[in-house]
Design a protein around this motif. Structure first.
Motif, mmCIF file in Angstrom:
data_model
loop_
_atom_site.group_PDB
_atom_site.id
_atom_site.type_symbol
_atom_site.label_atom_id
_atom_site.label_comp_id
_atom_site.label_asym_id
_atom_site.label_seq_id
_atom_site.Cartn_x
_atom_site.Cartn_y
_atom_site.Cartn_z
ATOM 1 N N UNK A 25 -11.833 8.495 -8.914
ATOM 2 C CA UNK A 25 -10.617 8.593 -9.727
ATOM 3 C C UNK A 25 -9.405 8.178 -8.896
ATOM 4 N N UNK A 26 -9.348 8.615 -7.653
ATOM 5 C CA UNK A 26 -8.239 8.246 -6.769
ATOM 6 C C UNK A 26 -8.206 6.737 -6.523
ATOM 7 N N UNK A 27 -9.355 6.146 -6.286
ATOM 8 C CA UNK A 27 -9.432 4.698 -6.061
ATOM 9 C C UNK A 27 -9.003 3.920 -7.300
ATOM 10 N N UNK A 56 -5.185 4.325 -7.818
ATOM 11 C CA UNK A 56 -4.440 3.565 -6.809
ATOM 12 C C UNK A 56 -4.538 2.069 -7.091
ATOM 13 N N UNK A 57 -5.729 1.609 -7.430
ATOM 14 C CA UNK A 57 -5.917 0.178 -7.721
ATOM 15 C C UNK A 57 -5.092 -0.257 -8.927
ATOM 16 N N UNK A 117 -0.753 -3.652 -10.625
ATOM 17 C CA UNK A 117 0.390 -3.814 -11.522
ATOM 18 C C UNK A 117 1.702 -4.010 -10.770
ATOM 19 N N UNK A 118 1.703 -3.809 -9.457
ATOM 20 C CA UNK A 118 2.937 -3.931 -8.679
ATOM 21 C C UNK A 118 3.898 -2.787 -8.965
ATOM 22 N N UNK A 137 6.452 9.705 -6.309
ATOM 23 C CA UNK A 137 5.437 9.218 -7.240
ATOM 24 C C UNK A 137 4.092 9.036 -6.539
ATOM 25 N N UNK A 138 4.106 8.457 -5.358
ATOM 26 C CA UNK A 138 2.857 8.280 -4.614
ATOM 27 C C UNK A 138 2.210 9.604 -4.264
#
Length: 184
Positions: free
Chosen positions: A25-27, A30-31, A36-37, A60-61
């Motif tokens: 889920x994290x990958x 993040x992807x 999407x920039x 946000x990160x």
């Protein structure tokens, strides 16, 4: 083998699920954001007028990292609940709302569709509420792990609505290209 699994064996089974679901889920999250920039450095996003309640970019990160870990743990708990009524529906709904979540960054940051992104967050909120109710019937802790995500979605909806209000022409906004000229 007719013995019931011990509590230690059950915990290890849950841990095995979590060792797959949390990184996955994290990958994926993040992807989706990277492709999407999303965030700072996106010239279109940087050019938008932001509401006063907009937190700094690093928030946000950090928030999404924590939320994706919690989502991965909730999914592991649902997968681990074999034989539970509504388990299949909860897992299917989890996957649908995760797909919606992964679609949001490209819709907003890459395609600049702020109105559609707001509608998508609305759908995510509804889906997450229903998912939390289903999860509550299956594993109460899984439902509780969804609550921070639900709260963040509501905050994200507020931010998106404010960005739309402050930038009614956001979709047509074309940021100025970066210049490589040296100005003296």
């Amino acid at each position: 083998m007719t013995a019931i699994a011990s509590k230690a064996q059950l915990r290890m089974s849950l841990l095995r699920y979590a060792l797959v679901t949390v990184p996955l889920v994290l990958l994926l999250g993040t992807a989706s954001g990277r492709i999407a920039g999303s965030g700072d450095g996106n010239r279109w996003f940087d050019a938008l007028a932001k509401p006063d309640i907009m937190p700094p970019g690093w928030v946000f990160g950090a928030a999404w990292t924590l939320l994706y870990v919690l989502l991965g743990l909730a999914l592991a708990m649902l997968l681990h609940a074999r034989g539970a009524r509504w388990r299949g529906a909860a897992i299917a709904l989890f996957l649908v709302q995760l797909a919606l979540n992964l679609a949001w960054p490209p819709l907003f940051f890459a395609f600049h569709e702020v109105g559609w992104a707001l509608a998508l967050i609305g759908a995510m909120i509804v889906g997450t509420v229903v998912l939390a109710v289903l999860a509550w019937w299956i594993r109460k802790r899984a439902a509780l792990l969804l609550l921070p995500y639900l709260a963040w979605l509501c905050f994200a909806a507020l931010l998106t609505a404010e960005i739309l209000r402050l930038n009614p022409d956001a979709g047509g906004l074309v940021p100025q290209p970066a210049s490589t000229d040296i100005v003296l």
